[in-house]
Scaffold this active site. Structure first.
Site, mmCIF file in Angstrom:
data_model
loop_
_atom_site.group_PDB
_atom_site.id
_atom_site.type_symbol
_atom_site.label_atom_id
_atom_site.label_comp_id
_atom_site.label_asym_id
_atom_site.label_seq_id
_atom_site.Cartn_x
_atom_site.Cartn_y
_atom_site.Cartn_z
ATOM 1 N N GLU A 134 -18.493 11.599 56.299
ATOM 2 C CA GLU A 134 -19.292 12.791 56.547
ATOM 3 C C GLU A 134 -20.755 12.356 56.477
ATOM 4 O O GLU A 134 -21.176 11.778 55.476
ATOM 5 C CB GLU A 134 -18.988 13.840 55.464
ATOM 6 N N ARG A 174 -8.627 5.924 45.515
ATOM 7 C CA ARG A 174 -10.032 5.609 45.767
ATOM 8 C C ARG A 174 -10.517 4.583 44.755
ATOM 9 O O ARG A 174 -9.898 4.379 43.709
ATOM 10 C CB ARG A 174 -10.914 6.850 45.813
ATOM 11 N N LYS A 218 -21.784 11.444 46.187
ATOM 12 C CA LYS A 218 -23.010 11.559 46.989
ATOM 13 C C LYS A 218 -24.003 12.537 46.365
ATOM 14 O O LYS A 218 -25.199 12.338 46.449
ATOM 15 C CB LYS A 218 -22.656 12.055 48.391
HETATM 16 P P1 ATP Z 1 -18.263 12.024 48.123
HETATM 17 O O1 ATP Z 1 -17.185 12.707 47.335
HETATM 18 O O2 ATP Z 1 -19.013 10.995 47.366
HETATM 19 O O3 ATP Z 1 -19.133 12.947 48.884
HETATM 20 P P2 ATP Z 1 -16.536 11.700 50.332
HETATM 21 O O4 ATP Z 1 -15.151 11.244 50.079
HETATM 22 O O5 ATP Z 1 -16.726 13.132 50.606
HETATM 23 O O6 ATP Z 1 -17.469 11.157 49.181
HETATM 24 P P3 ATP Z 1 -16.768 10.897 53.019
HETATM 25 O O7 ATP Z 1 -17.976 10.636 53.791
HETATM 26 O O8 ATP Z 1 -15.971 12.100 53.347
HETATM 27 O O9 ATP Z 1 -17.187 10.902 51.501
HETATM 28 O O10 ATP Z 1 -15.837 9.615 53.000
HETATM 29 C C1 ATP Z 1 -15.435 8.927 54.157
HETATM 30 C C2 ATP Z 1 -14.193 8.172 53.866
HETATM 31 O O11 ATP Z 1 -14.419 7.267 52.786
HETATM 32 C C3 ATP Z 1 -13.062 9.080 53.450
HETATM 33 O O12 ATP Z 1 -11.891 8.689 54.141
HETATM 34 C C4 ATP Z 1 -12.936 8.877 51.973
HETATM 35 O O13 ATP Z 1 -11.631 9.038 51.560
HETATM 36 C C5 ATP Z 1 -13.431 7.429 51.814
HETATM 37 N N1 ATP Z 1 -13.982 7.231 50.478
HETATM 38 C C6 ATP Z 1 -15.006 7.881 49.897
HETATM 39 N N2 ATP Z 1 -15.190 7.471 48.631
HETATM 40 C C7 ATP Z 1 -14.263 6.506 48.399
HETATM 41 C C8 ATP Z 1 -13.922 5.678 47.284
HETATM 42 N N3 ATP Z 1 -14.585 5.763 46.130
HETATM 43 N N4 ATP Z 1 -12.914 4.796 47.420
HETATM 44 C C9 ATP Z 1 -12.234 4.696 48.584
HETATM 45 N N5 ATP Z 1 -12.494 5.445 49.661
HETATM 46 C C10 ATP Z 1 -13.493 6.348 49.586
HETATM 47 MG MG MG Z 2 -15.620 14.089 52.236
#
Ligand code: ATP
Ligand code: MG
Length: 562
Positions: free
Chosen positions: A44, A269, A279
């Protein structure tokens, strides 16, 4: 206990994992997949990528590569607020820098708003979705519990009425929150995600790409499978928190007019101690000025790690070695450092840099004389060759490499003791000069002319070796030393993570003395400053104002338990 601590060495970086196995099975059973599988990385664009994303990137691109497939880069921008071109650009830069190539396949989820809308209309027509006028609070209140089904008084409204209201929602006739479109699935499902989930909501907000075209936006669980179908994704890899959403993913796929059946597979994760990755928290640190931007070298963002001196190889190796599993665990930060050290040890040019200089005067070396000596660029890499260094009567040494009264087991300079000046000569300390307060101004020594290169002609044993820089040719540099950004090992769990910020996470040392060839150092290069750690030029470093960041110290605190 961390994943690593739980794992035997030989299992780390195993070249198979449960996703590989699942995909292999799928390919064996499904002719269509023989042509190639297709994955995607769907961030995102509401922040910069961090080390957790690096893991997802390695998994998504890695699985595709393993089976000769493709991986798309997709901006998951179904949420109209918060998105920004700056983030989109940074995401592309970071994925590329990590060494992955999405080819021409760069997409936006918002490209599919039309087909999502059309499909929603079809669902209504098939009696599989309806417009519900419960407010978000009422939906929550009516969601029931394990024994009681959820309730919506609008569930059985006529199809034509839902269709009409949905079109009017789209045309902007209603305010935010007035009504939603819900999938008609199962109000008594044991999985609450299946209790007629909301799939569209009203949100009168401009979108960074579609501008004001839409005032209704699809929910993630509805949108994501359609994005996958639109791109021909065969395996939609995501993190474990989506496991309970998989039945809904499958429901959307099965009720979409397509023969494509993408499959969602979840993995744990990445969590790392001593840092934050959400984030929201990273943004707070950046926007409120606790750190120097998204690429502050203390942050676990990809651009922060890059500025810190991390290499793409070290990050990929890290992701590889921690492996992919369904077990939630926390990896030691020191393991990431271990992977960096492993890489830099092979590649980094060795250099001499004196961080806290004091002058050593070699009293029996002729005044005005200068000579050129040779030093290996990298003892681990013969091909790296040697370079010339100058030596003369005065050199800088670390102030703590001299003690007037030596503590026990101190093998460096003290009156009467001999040490080796790295790759130069053996010197014997003769004393020092102090000011009236007892501060040491200079140290004195005599050199052994028959020890050129650092080894005495008579073969006598010299215990200590110290680094030095010739006063005549030394250049000034600023050095930034970093420590953990947090005092807590689990800042994500702290009530107020700002309160546990480490006030000493950055130590700036000015007026360090470094070898003159470092004036030509470039961003992206790494050096081992002997005895001090691995360093890289900061993005603000210039030829006349050298600034180096310590990427990692030399001592490895990470231990793999067997
Ligand atoms: P945040 O919760 O920090 O905002 P998010 O998961 O919403 O992170 P996205 O931009 O939606 O962030 O993530 C893109 C991809 O990266 C998704 O498929 C998510 O599952 C993966 N991802 C994000 N954080 C992790 C992590 N700590 N370990 C493994 N994969 C991750
Ligand atoms: Mg997300």
């Amino acid at each position: 206990m961390s994943e690593i601590e739980n794992t035997k060495t030989e299992e780390i970086g195993a070249d198979s994992n449960f996703i590989f196995e699942a995909v292999k099975k799928d390919i064996a059973q499904n002719e269509n997949l023989k042509e190639g599988i297709h994955t995607r990385f769907p961030p995102e664009p509401n922040g910069y990528l961090h080390i957790g994303h690096a893991k997802a990137i390695c998994v998504d691109f890695g699985v595709a590569k393993k089976f000769n497939g493709l991986c798309n880069l997709r901006m998951d921008d179904t949420n109209p607020s918060k998105e920004d071109v700056e983030y989109v650009d940074s995401i592309k830069e970071d994925v590329k820098w990590l060494g992955f190539d999405w080819g021409e396949r760069f997409y936006y989820a918002s490209d599919y708003f039309d087909i999502m809308f059309e499909n929603a209309c079809n669902l209504i027509k098939k009696g599989l979705a309806y417009v519900c006028e419960l407010s978000p609070e009422e939906v929550k209140k009516n969601r029931g519990d394990a024994k009681t089904p959820a309730v919506s008084p609008y569930r059985n409204r006529p199809i034509s009425e839902s269709l009409d209201l949905f079109l009017r929602m789209k045309n902007g006739e209603f305010p935010d929150g007035k009504m939603t479109l819900r999938a008609k699935i199962d109000l008594s499902s044991g999985n609450f995600n299946m209790r007629d989930p909301v799939i569209y909501r009203i949100n009168h907000a401009a979108h960074h790409r579609t501008k004001n075209k839409w005032c209704i936006y699809p929910m993630y669980d509805y949108a994501h499978p359609i994005e996958d179908i639109a791109e021909g994704i065969t395996h939609s890899l995501c993190t474990l928190e989506f496991e309970d959403h998989r039945p809904l993913y499958d429901w959307v796929v099965n009720n979409f007019d397509t023969d494509k059946k993408p499959r969602q597979i979840e993995f744990a994760r990445l969590n790392i101690n001593n840092t934050v990755m959400s984030k929201r928290k990273l943004r707070k640190l950046v926007e409120e000025g606790y750190v120097d931007g998204w690429d502050d070298p203390r942050l676990p963002t990809i651009c922060g790690l890059r500025r810190r001196g991390y290499t793409p190889v070290s990050i990929r190796n890290f992701c590889d070695k921690i492996g992919v599993s369904k077990v939630i665990s926390t990896v030691e930060y020191s393991f990431l450092e271990h992977c960096l050290r492993d890489d830099l040890n092979l590649k980094a040019t060795r250099a001499m840099a004196v961080l806290n200089p004091i002058k050593l005067v070699i009293t029996n070396y002729p005044e005005g004389k200068s000579e050129e000596l040779e030093i290996e660029n990298n003892p681990n890499d013969e091909a790296a060759g040697k370079r010339k260094i100058t030596f003369s009567r005065e050199v800088y040494i670390e102030s703590d490499d001299f003690e007037e009264v030596p503590p026990k087991k101190y093998y460096r300079l003290f009156p009467g003791n001999e040490v080796r000046l790295k790759s130069a000569y053996v010197v014997k300390c003769t004393g020092c000069k102090k000011d009236e307060n007892g501060n040491i101004l200079e140290v004195y020594a005599k050199y052994d002319p028959d020890s050129k290169g650092g080894n005495p002609a008579d073969g006598r044993k010299i215990r200590g070796t110290i680094h030095w820089v010739d006063v005549k040719t030394a250049v000034n540099a600023q050095v930034n030393l970093y420590d953990n950004l947090f005092l807590s090992s689990n800042p994500e769990q702290e009530e107020d993570f700002i309160k546990v910020l480490n006030p000493k996470s950055l130590e700036i040392i000015k007026n360090c003395k470094v070898e003159s060839f470092l004036k030509n150092s470039k961003i992206g290069e790494s050096y081992q400053f002997m005895r001090k750690g691995y360093f890289c030029p900061d993005k603000k470093s210039t030829e006349n104002n050298l600034i180096f960041n310590r990427s990692v110290g030399l001592k490895d605190s990470f231990k793999i338990s067997k």
